[in-house]
Design a protein around this motif. Sequence first.
Motif, PDB file in Angstrom:
ATOM      1  N   PHE A 184      15.100  10.171 -21.401  1.00  0.00           N
ATOM      2  CA  PHE A 184      15.538  11.482 -21.860  1.00  0.00           C
ATOM      3  C   PHE A 184      17.030  11.702 -21.652  1.00  0.00           C
ATOM      4  O   PHE A 184      17.554  12.718 -22.071  1.00  0.00           O
ATOM      5  CB  PHE A 184      14.780  12.596 -21.135  1.00  0.00           C
ATOM      6  N   ASP A 185      17.697  10.782 -21.002  1.00  0.00           N
ATOM      7  CA  ASP A 185      19.132  10.941 -20.759  1.00  0.00           C
ATOM      8  C   ASP A 185      19.917   9.950 -21.611  1.00  0.00           C
ATOM      9  O   ASP A 185      19.411   8.922 -22.037  1.00  0.00           O
ATOM     10  CB  ASP A 185      19.468  10.796 -19.266  1.00  0.00           C
TER      11      ASP A 185
ATOM     12  N   LYS B 244      12.998  12.174 -16.125  1.00  0.00           N
ATOM     13  CA  LYS B 244      13.986  11.296 -16.747  1.00  0.00           C
ATOM     14  C   LYS B 244      13.438  10.409 -17.854  1.00  0.00           C
ATOM     15  O   LYS B 244      14.186   9.987 -18.721  1.00  0.00           O
ATOM     16  CB  LYS B 244      14.641  10.427 -15.682  1.00  0.00           C
TER      17      LYS B 244
ATOM     18  N   TRP C 118      16.500   3.823 -24.878  1.00  0.00           N
ATOM     19  CA  TRP C 118      15.063   3.584 -24.986  1.00  0.00           C
ATOM     20  C   TRP C 118      14.831   2.082 -24.963  1.00  0.00           C
ATOM     21  O   TRP C 118      15.639   1.296 -25.453  1.00  0.00           O
ATOM     22  CB  TRP C 118      14.536   4.140 -26.291  1.00  0.00           C
TER      23      TRP C 118
END
Length: 169
Positions: A142-143, A118, A148
């Motif tokens: 990553f989702d 993830k 971020w």
Amino acid sequence: AQISGAIRGSEIHGSGRWKLEGDYPGGGEIQFAPLAFAVLHEIAAQGQVDRELPFVGKVEGHATITGPLKKPDAIQADVILPRIELSANPARPLPTRTAGQDLVLRNTEPVHLVATLKAVIIQSAKFEAASTNIEAAGRVAFDAQSPWNVAVKGSVNLAILRMFNSGIT
């Protein structure tokens, strides 16, 4: 299991052990000697590289991977990179009148990352070059649900940015 081999001059060694019961718990470690970013770029592009990187460099380190194979979301990699080095691609003209050795960006201490499926958590990352000091820490998700969250602080010789993108003026 044990692996040993080479990828274009970079030695790679690893070992791991997982139990074939329950959720298949276990772990392993992989070590790699200097690996060129150009090779990583080619691997990521699956050999279909349409242009070379604007910089050259290498990375070396090791990763420890732990977790149950039947639960990929629980697998975690602890990555230590004692050497990362980037410099201007000698096949391209330097973007400024700065000497090439002034555009060499290196880590000042091992970069420490923790990765899951993830996100990657940057525990510590410190780099320096002439007139440049950069520190980074945070989380790269990553989702789409988790943005971020990375803090980058320091000072940068702007000629180094042109090494990555010649369109920067």
